[in-house]
Scaffold this motif. Sequence first.
Motif, mmCIF file in Angstrom:
data_model
loop_
_atom_site.group_PDB
_atom_site.id
_atom_site.type_symbol
_atom_site.label_atom_id
_atom_site.label_comp_id
_atom_site.label_asym_id
_atom_site.label_seq_id
_atom_site.Cartn_x
_atom_site.Cartn_y
_atom_site.Cartn_z
ATOM 1 N N ILE A 1 0.817 -1.223 0.000
ATOM 2 C CA ILE A 1 0.000 0.000 0.000
ATOM 3 C C ILE A 1 0.847 1.268 0.000
ATOM 4 O O ILE A 1 0.343 2.360 0.274
ATOM 5 C CB ILE A 1 -0.982 0.009 1.201
ATOM 6 N N SER A 2 2.121 1.130 -0.325
ATOM 7 C CA SER A 2 3.019 2.293 -0.266
ATOM 8 C C SER A 2 2.644 3.386 -1.252
ATOM 9 O O SER A 2 3.038 4.539 -1.079
ATOM 10 C CB SER A 2 4.471 1.858 -0.492
ATOM 11 N N GLY A 3 1.858 3.052 -2.268
ATOM 12 C CA GLY A 3 1.419 4.067 -3.216
ATOM 13 C C GLY A 3 0.266 4.916 -2.704
ATOM 14 O O GLY A 3 -0.081 5.927 -3.306
ATOM 15 N N TYR A 4 -0.340 4.513 -1.590
ATOM 16 C CA TYR A 4 -1.465 5.260 -1.018
ATOM 17 C C TYR A 4 -0.975 6.511 -0.297
ATOM 18 O O TYR A 4 0.118 6.530 0.260
ATOM 19 C CB TYR A 4 -2.224 4.409 0.002
ATOM 20 N N GLU A 5 -1.846 7.522 -0.292
ATOM 21 C CA GLU A 5 -1.601 8.683 0.573
ATOM 22 C C GLU A 5 -1.877 8.264 2.011
ATOM 23 O O GLU A 5 -2.493 7.226 2.251
ATOM 24 C CB GLU A 5 -2.515 9.846 0.154
ATOM 25 N N VAL A 6 -1.484 9.072 2.966
ATOM 26 C CA VAL A 6 -1.550 8.688 4.375
ATOM 27 C C VAL A 6 -2.974 8.345 4.825
ATOM 28 O O VAL A 6 -3.190 7.346 5.516
ATOM 29 C CB VAL A 6 -0.906 9.754 5.292
ATOM 30 N N LEU A 7 -3.975 9.140 4.434
ATOM 31 C CA LEU A 7 -5.351 8.862 4.862
ATOM 32 C C LEU A 7 -5.883 7.570 4.248
ATOM 33 O O LEU A 7 -6.587 6.807 4.920
ATOM 34 C CB LEU A 7 -6.270 10.037 4.515
ATOM 35 N N THR A 8 -5.534 7.320 3.017
ATOM 36 C CA THR A 8 -5.962 6.090 2.357
ATOM 37 C C THR A 8 -5.295 4.884 3.007
ATOM 38 O O THR A 8 -5.935 3.852 3.226
ATOM 39 C CB THR A 8 -5.635 6.137 0.852
ATOM 40 N N ALA A 9 -4.009 5.000 3.314
ATOM 41 C CA ALA A 9 -3.290 3.913 3.991
ATOM 42 C C ALA A 9 -3.884 3.651 5.374
ATOM 43 O O ALA A 9 -4.069 2.494 5.769
ATOM 44 C CB ALA A 9 -1.810 4.254 4.102
ATOM 45 N N LEU A 10 -4.217 4.726 6.099
ATOM 46 C CA LEU A 10 -4.843 4.570 7.418
ATOM 47 C C LEU A 10 -6.199 3.883 7.306
ATOM 48 O O LEU A 10 -6.534 3.020 8.124
ATOM 49 C CB LEU A 10 -5.004 5.937 8.102
ATOM 50 N N ALA A 11 -6.980 4.257 6.292
ATOM 51 C CA ALA A 11 -8.295 3.641 6.095
ATOM 52 C C ALA A 11 -8.155 2.155 5.780
ATOM 53 O O ALA A 11 -8.880 1.316 6.329
ATOM 54 C CB ALA A 11 -9.048 4.353 4.974
ATOM 55 N N SER A 12 -7.200 1.808 4.924
ATOM 56 C CA SER A 12 -6.982 0.408 4.576
ATOM 57 C C SER A 12 -6.548 -0.389 5.803
ATOM 58 O O SER A 12 -7.068 -1.481 6.066
ATOM 59 C CB SER A 12 -5.916 0.299 3.476
ATOM 60 N N ALA A 13 -5.609 0.156 6.577
ATOM 61 C CA ALA A 13 -5.132 -0.520 7.792
ATOM 62 C C ALA A 13 -6.259 -0.647 8.816
ATOM 63 O O ALA A 13 -6.353 -1.661 9.524
ATOM 64 C CB ALA A 13 -3.947 0.238 8.382
#
Length: 196
Positions: free
Chosen positions: A134-146
């Motif tokens: 998920i390194s291509g995600y922005e921080v909010l998107t990465a947080l949502a996925s996690a």
Amino acid sequence: MSFDFTFIFTSISLGVGLAMDAFSVSLANGLNEPRMKGGRMSLIAGVFAVFQFLMPMIGWFCVKTAADYFAFLQNLIPWISLILLALIGGNMIREGIKCKREPEEAKVEAVSFSLLILQGIATSIDALSVGFTISGYEVLTALASAAIIGVVTFFICFAGLLIGRRFGTGLSYMAHIFGGCILIVIGIEIFIKGIL
């Protein structure tokens, strides 16, 4: 990246896949404590969920900030999981054998908080690699996925505890041995997947 169906489906799928090891350990914990109360079940499932949330974020952070410095961890993940789960599982088997030999002195001990933390680390350390995914995600998107991964893990682990608790009553000392074997098998499986 938008929060569309594909994103949610992918995050849920990642959560289900990553939670299988934690589910098995939850099953073993439920077998070990057949009289476990709902609050304790929520605590245990919550610990696994928190670690399944944190590990992808740690992996994401490493890729975003210092990938070269943390690349060596990728090769250590299978070894760390194998060692931790083998130690925990071996101890459970030893306790089960002791309970069989000395049934009058045998009493089921609850999983300690420190042991629970070790279980959480051991079953979620492979989720570090999701951070690379998920390194291509922005921080909010990465947080949502996690966060989705963590929520899915919570419910799957809670189900594992319920199932283990239900069948643990009839297994007595065998619950320790069976649960320990489950943990060792999970450690070996993580190790084999990691080195292939």
